[in-house]
Write a protein that holds these residues in place. Structure first.
Motif, PDB file in Angstrom:
ATOM      1  N   GLN A 160      42.195  41.907  40.369  1.00  0.00           N
ATOM      2  CA  GLN A 160      42.237  43.136  39.569  1.00  0.00           C
ATOM      3  C   GLN A 160      41.272  43.052  38.393  1.00  0.00           C
ATOM      4  OE1 GLN A 160      43.282  45.963  40.148  1.00  0.00           O
ATOM      5  NE2 GLN A 160      44.314  47.002  38.454  1.00  0.00           N
TER       6      GLN A 160
ATOM      7  N   ARG B  15      40.195  49.636  39.353  1.00  0.00           N
ATOM      8  CA  ARG B  15      41.431  49.133  38.751  1.00  0.00           C
ATOM      9  C   ARG B  15      42.455  50.261  38.637  1.00  0.00           C
ATOM     10  NH1 ARG B  15      40.286  45.223  33.516  1.00  0.00           N
ATOM     11  NH2 ARG B  15      38.456  44.110  34.323  1.00  0.00           N
TER      12      ARG B  15
ATOM     13  N   ASP C  67      47.897  43.529  36.408  1.00  0.00           N
ATOM     14  CA  ASP C  67      46.738  43.559  35.512  1.00  0.00           C
ATOM     15  C   ASP C  67      46.213  42.170  35.175  1.00  0.00           C
ATOM     16  OD1 ASP C  67      46.630  46.321  35.384  1.00  0.00           O
ATOM     17  OD2 ASP C  67      47.795  46.457  33.530  1.00  0.00           O
TER      18      ASP C  67
ATOM     19  N   LEU D  85      53.250  46.316  37.022  1.00  0.00           N
ATOM     20  CA  LEU D  85      51.846  46.682  36.803  1.00  0.00           C
ATOM     21  C   LEU D  85      51.192  45.793  35.754  1.00  0.00           C
ATOM     22  CD1 LEU D  85      51.972  50.581  37.027  1.00  0.00           C
ATOM     23  CD2 LEU D  85      51.057  48.970  38.712  1.00  0.00           C
TER      24      LEU D  85
ATOM     25  N   ARG E 253      46.167  50.470  40.396  1.00  0.00           N
ATOM     26  CA  ARG E 253      47.386  50.631  39.596  1.00  0.00           C
ATOM     27  C   ARG E 253      48.175  51.854  40.057  1.00  0.00           C
ATOM     28  NH1 ARG E 253      48.592  51.021  34.847  1.00  0.00           N
ATOM     29  NH2 ARG E 253      49.367  49.069  33.957  1.00  0.00           N
TER      30      ARG E 253
END
Length: 245
Positions: free
Chosen positions: A204, A212, A199, A195, A216
């Motif tokens: 993203q 977002r 990011d 993750l 996630r």
């Protein structure tokens, strides 16, 4: 768009994988020895710089985002860091022996990037363009993650084809003796590490905060669903080309 990654500069450096030292070995062999000077364009936080410095060249890193450049300068105090876009940077008189660009070729102006790179090099100089492709060792993991991204954001367009920049450089007519090499390695990441990597992806970072979070959550659930670890089939493409003498 070149300022997109600054908001996550520290995470970017921790989450993104670096480059194998074999990349530098390939550049050295192609160049006919170690170049005496090298400029890295779009250097970010220095993920490729670590491998490039093993060449032993006097190195200058050009990075347009001041936040990324600060991380880069902190990590490599012996490297000259220029905070500027490639389009505004002025190469030294006579050019440099080698110019490298890792995961940033698509951020450079497509109308001018090849000609600018050619003009920055000495006659016979080496261009080295690198890129990662985040594939997956297991097909089931690849499909689950693709479905997770798509379920949370149907507008997600996915990645460019492997080695697209080879065709871009070849079609420009600015260089000769193009060579393409690929390096592969398996990189296991747990859910949290994956993750953090997500990011740092530009799609993203462009999403609004709520979207977002949805991405996630969907992707994290997918990785948890097959035991909390995803194994990347990390594919690094290196394209080498030469400015005609």
């Amino acid at each position: 768009m070149s300022q997109l990654f600054g908001e996550t500069a520290d995470t970017y450096h921790e989450a993104r994988p670096g480059y194998p030292v074999e990349v530098a070995d390939a550049i050295r062999a192609y160049h006919g020895g170690a170049p005496d000077t090298l400029v890295e364009v779009g250097a970010g936080t220095g993920l490729a710089t670590t491998a490039l410095l093993t060449l032993g060249a006097a190195t200058t890193c050009v990075e347009p985002d001041a936040r990324m450049a600060r991380v880069l300068a902190r990590r490599f105090p012996g490297v000259a860091v220029v905070t500027a876009s490639f389009e505004r940077w002025s190469p030294p008189a006579g050019g440099v022996a080698a110019l490298a660009c890792a995961m940033a070729w698509h951020w450079l102006d497509p109308a001018t990037r090849n000609q600018r790179a050619r003009d920055a090099l000495r006659p016979g100089g080496t261009l080295a363009v690198l890129g990662h492709r985040y594939a997956y060792v297991e097909a089931a993991q690849a499909e689950a993650i693709r479905a997770a991204f798509s379920s949370a954001d149907p507008a997600d367009r996915g990645d460019r084809p492997d080695g697209w920049f080879h065709d871009d450089i070849a079609d420009s007519g600015c260089f000769t003796d193009l060579r393409l090499s690929r390096f592969r390695r398996a990189v296991p990441l747990d859910t949290a590490a994956y993750l953090r990597l997500v990011d740092t992806f530009s799609p993203q970072l462009r999403r609004p905060p709520e979207l977002r979070r949805r991405v996630r959550a969907a992707v994290g659930a997918a990785v948890d669903g097959f035991g909390g670890t995803v194994v990347l089939d990390l594919r690094t493409t290196l394209v080498l080309a030469r400015r005609p003498a």
